[in-house]
Design an enzyme around this catalytic site. Structure first.
Site, PDB file in Angstrom:
ATOM      1  CB  THR A 154      33.970  48.514  38.449  1.00 52.16           C
ATOM      2  OG1 THR A 154      33.598  47.145  38.539  1.00 52.16           O
ATOM      3  CG2 THR A 154      32.855  49.380  38.989  1.00 52.16           C
ATOM      4  CD  GLN A 206      34.088  40.264  36.300  1.00 54.71           C
ATOM      5  OE1 GLN A 206      33.944  41.393  36.731  1.00 54.71           O
ATOM      6  NE2 GLN A 206      35.196  39.566  36.470  1.00 54.71           N
ATOM      7  CB  CYS A 237      34.576  41.737  43.332  1.00 59.10           C
ATOM      8  SG  CYS A 237      34.117  43.383  43.893  1.00 59.10           S
ATOM      9  CG  HIS A 306      44.733  40.262  40.500  1.00 59.58           C
ATOM     10  ND1 HIS A 306      44.020  41.178  41.253  1.00 59.58           N
ATOM     11  CD2 HIS A 306      46.003  40.707  40.482  1.00 59.58           C
ATOM     12  CE1 HIS A 306      44.839  42.130  41.677  1.00 59.58           C
ATOM     13  NE2 HIS A 306      46.034  41.871  41.225  1.00 59.58           N
ATOM     14  CG  ASP A 340      51.713  44.307  39.759  1.00 59.56           C
ATOM     15  OD1 ASP A 340      50.747  45.005  40.103  1.00 59.56           O
ATOM     16  OD2 ASP A 340      52.267  43.478  40.500  1.00 59.56           O
TER      17      ASP A 340
HETATM   18  C1  LIG Z   1      39.353  50.683  38.892  1.00 58.31           C
HETATM   19  C2  LIG Z   1      39.356  49.196  38.820  1.00 58.31           C
HETATM   20  C3  LIG Z   1      38.189  48.507  38.567  1.00 58.31           C
HETATM   21  C4  LIG Z   1      38.172  47.112  38.486  1.00 58.31           C
HETATM   22  N1  LIG Z   1      37.001  46.461  38.224  1.00 58.31           N
HETATM   23  C5  LIG Z   1      36.987  45.101  38.119  1.00 58.31           C
HETATM   24  C6  LIG Z   1      35.803  44.393  37.801  1.00 58.31           C
HETATM   25  O1  LIG Z   1      34.727  44.972  37.603  1.00 58.31           O
HETATM   26  N2  LIG Z   1      35.860  43.044  37.737  1.00 58.31           N
HETATM   27  C7  LIG Z   1      37.018  42.352  37.967  1.00 58.31           C
HETATM   28  O2  LIG Z   1      37.034  41.128  37.882  1.00 58.31           O
HETATM   29  N3  LIG Z   1      38.156  42.993  38.247  1.00 58.31           N
HETATM   30  C8  LIG Z   1      38.172  44.345  38.325  1.00 58.31           C
HETATM   31  N4  LIG Z   1      39.349  44.988  38.588  1.00 58.31           N
HETATM   32  C9  LIG Z   1      40.591  44.185  38.724  1.00 58.31           C
HETATM   33  C10 LIG Z   1      41.386  44.124  37.429  1.00 58.31           C
HETATM   34  O3  LIG Z   1      40.643  43.572  36.371  1.00 58.31           O
HETATM   35  C11 LIG Z   1      42.689  43.320  37.584  1.00 58.31           C
HETATM   36  O4  LIG Z   1      42.405  41.997  37.910  1.00 58.31           O
HETATM   37  C12 LIG Z   1      43.589  43.899  38.643  1.00 58.31           C
HETATM   38  O5  LIG Z   1      43.592  45.321  38.601  1.00 58.31           O
HETATM   39  C13 LIG Z   1      45.032  43.421  38.511  1.00 58.31           C
HETATM   40  O6  LIG Z   1      45.545  43.634  37.230  1.00 58.31           O
HETATM   41  P1  LIG Z   1      46.425  44.934  36.838  1.00 58.31           P
HETATM   42  O7  LIG Z   1      47.590  45.009  37.754  1.00 58.31           O
HETATM   43  O8  LIG Z   1      46.788  44.686  35.408  1.00 58.31           O
HETATM   44  O9  LIG Z   1      45.522  46.108  37.018  1.00 58.31           O
HETATM   45  C14 LIG Z   1      39.370  46.382  38.677  1.00 58.31           C
HETATM   46  C15 LIG Z   1      40.557  47.087  38.913  1.00 58.31           C
HETATM   47  C16 LIG Z   1      40.572  48.468  38.982  1.00 58.31           C
HETATM   48  C17 LIG Z   1      41.865  49.179  39.227  1.00 58.31           C
END
Ligand SMILES: Cc1cc2nc3c(=O)[nH]c(=O)nc-3n(C[C@H](O)[C@H](O)[C@H](O)COP(=O)(O)O)c2cc1C
Ligand SMILES: [Zn+2]
Ligand SMILES: [Zn+2]
Length: 494
Positions: A154, A206, A237, A306, A340
């Protein structure tokens, strides 16, 4: 999910009488004449406009004409001495042939949605048919397995950012989360989230929501009117606003509702349907393991997990062992894991060594270092220099102005999205300075000096310094400009 998050400060936003009419700006007559709510006074506008930010206009260079005309902050690139607009006809023809972005919803279509005139034949057929008839052919359009996937983000996962990541070789991209209700109501800001860049060759949208009928309609609309390869259902979310309305991760303990939603999405669309979820709502009460085996039967083509609960938000590391257990029960469809990943080692460790998933989604890792996709593909660390990092920001600025515009507002928007991104970018520690590789997601870097002033500046956690960096690629910020990162308040990452 503050969708007005980028409503620009009122101090930056003059009233419409002070804004030059878009028609007059490109030298065409305005049918509203004196009734027009915008100014028609070119002299006055130009006297107050402020200097051009450069001699080359990114929109003019990309498309052969600039729709912002005199309002463009690079107007000298396409304006004659008597304020007429120059058009490069050859380039216009070329750029028309090779469309650069998709999923522009026409004004007529917006009105159709708003007046509730859009017919949803498939959703209605689904609602009126009895269970056994509710089967449509399963489509397996996309081969997801083993591809790199930039997760939905987002605010931050906007089109210019995704285009940046495509440049570093990511395979799959996804839109920011869109609210199904707002799509159905024809809200322009929500529909703008569906935009797809030509470089995005495997692209999904999405959706978040709670009601079967609403998600069904939004899915049918997107499948019929937009160019997408998959539509992803958000079951992860954590934000209060979504959770309290029963959307996002709140759906996790309502398997019957999830089944209805996935089934209708499958029925009303021609693209793949995918599902993204967290491990559960409360820590210690995982729900994913019981849900995931059912996705295939319900018609999903892929799932992404996740490895954290809603309660956990971003604390502690993601539970990749649990993701690995879930992979065992996914059936024929691929399960992606996420959480991560900040290095090529992390990536291949989960995918190849530990075989915990069929693909890895990278989200914050791509915000901190978008070149991670190149490192993954080449299986080696890139000790990128500060100047090369600045070049990435220059490209983003160009992509941003192409997307949001080259007038004062477009540039202000580009700057705000860039600054938002910088709240992640500054967390990168140059590989050449690390004693132990690789950098880990939850390790906050101690203050350090870079190998040159720019590298030190890029590590600053202060928004004031981010503004300085933004000025290197977008020209001076308006007087008195301040910035507070929005993502801090959206609880995605506390
Ligand atoms: C700023 C931000 C915005 C995110 N927006 C969404 C979103 O719109 N939809 C979603 O399913 N996950 C969203 N996420 C979650 C990520 O897609 C991901 O599942 C989560 O951060 C864990 O993965 P990572 O450790 O690689 O960041 C968001 C995460 C962050 C940090
Ligand atoms: Zn006018
Ligand atoms: Zn221009």
């Amino acid at each position: 999910m503050n969708k007005d998050r980028y409503a620009i400060n009122s101090s930056e936003q003059p009233s419409s009488e002070e804004r030059l009419c878009p028609r007059i700006s490109i030298g065409i007559e305005c049918p509203f004449g004196d009734e027009c709510k915008f100014s028609h006074d070119i002299e006055n506008f130009l006297a107050n406009k402020g200097p051009d930010l450069g001699r080359r206009c990114p929109v003019f260079e990309a498309f052969g004409s600039c729709e912002y005309g005199l309002r463009c902050r690079f107007a000298q690139a396409h304006t004659t001495a008597n304020n007429a607009q120059i058009v490069d006809e050859d380039k216009v023809k070329l750029s028309e042939q090779e469309k650069k972005t998709f999923n522009h919803i026409s004004k007529d279509m917006l009105i159709c949605l708003r007046k509730k005139k859009y017919q949803y034949p498939r959703t209605k057929a689904f609602e009126h048919s009895s269970a056994p008839k509710r089967q449509r052919i399963q489509t397996g359009n996309v081969d997801f397995r083993g591809k790199t996937y930039l997760g939905p983000l987002t605010t931050l996962g906007n089109l210019p950012f995704r285009r940046t990541c495509k440049g570093f070789g990511v395979d799959i991209t996804c839109s920011e989360m869109a609210l199904a209700t707002n799509i159905m109501l024809g809200k322009q800001s929500e529909l703008a989230l569906l935009r797809r860049h030509e470089s995005e060759d495997i692209f999904g949208v999405q959706l978040a929501g709670r009601r079967v009928d609403v998600i069904g309609r939004a899915t049918e609309f997107i499948s019929a009117e937009c160019n997408v390869d998959f539509i992803d259902l958000n079951l992860g979310c954590p934000i209060e606003l979504a959770y309290n309305k029963g959307a996002g991760s709140a759906l996790l303990n309502q398997p019957t509702q999830i089944e209805r939603i996935v089934r209708i999405m499958r029925y009303v669309s021609d693209c793949d349907i995918t599902v993204k979820l967290r491990t559960g709502i409360k820590t210690g009460n995982n729900l994913a393991y019981n849900l995931i085996p059912k996705f295939e039967r319900w018609g999903a083509a892929m799932g992404t997990l996740h490895g954290r609960s809603r309660q956990q938000r971003y604390t502690k590391y993601a539970d990749w062992e649990y993701i690995g257990e879930c992979k065992q029960v996914t059936g024929q469809i691929p399960l992606f894991g996420g959480g991560d990943v900040l290095s090529w080692e992390d990536y291949w460790d989960h995918l190849e060594t530990k075989k915990q998933c069929d693909g890895v989604m990278v989200s914050r890792g791509a915000l901190i270092k978008p070149w991670i996709f190149r490192e993954i593909n080449e299986r080696r660390v890139w000790d990128i220099s500060a100047n090369e990092r600045l070049d990435i920001l220059k490209d983003f600025a160009r992509y941003g102005m192409e997307h949001w515009g080259t007038d004062t507002y477009g540039i202000a928007n580009t700057r705000r999205y860039l600054l938002e991104w910088q709240s992640f970018l500054h967390r990168y520690i140059p590989a050449g300075l690390l004693e132990v590789l690789p950098q880990k997601m939850n390790e906050r870097p101690p203050p350090y000096y870079g190998r040159n002033d720019l590298e030190t500046l890029m590590a600053s956690p202060s928004p004031k310094d981010w503004i300085k960096i933004s000025e290197m690629v977008l020209g001076p910020a308006p007087d008195g400009f301040t910035f507070i990162p929005k993502h801090k308040s959206n609880a995605y990452e506390d």
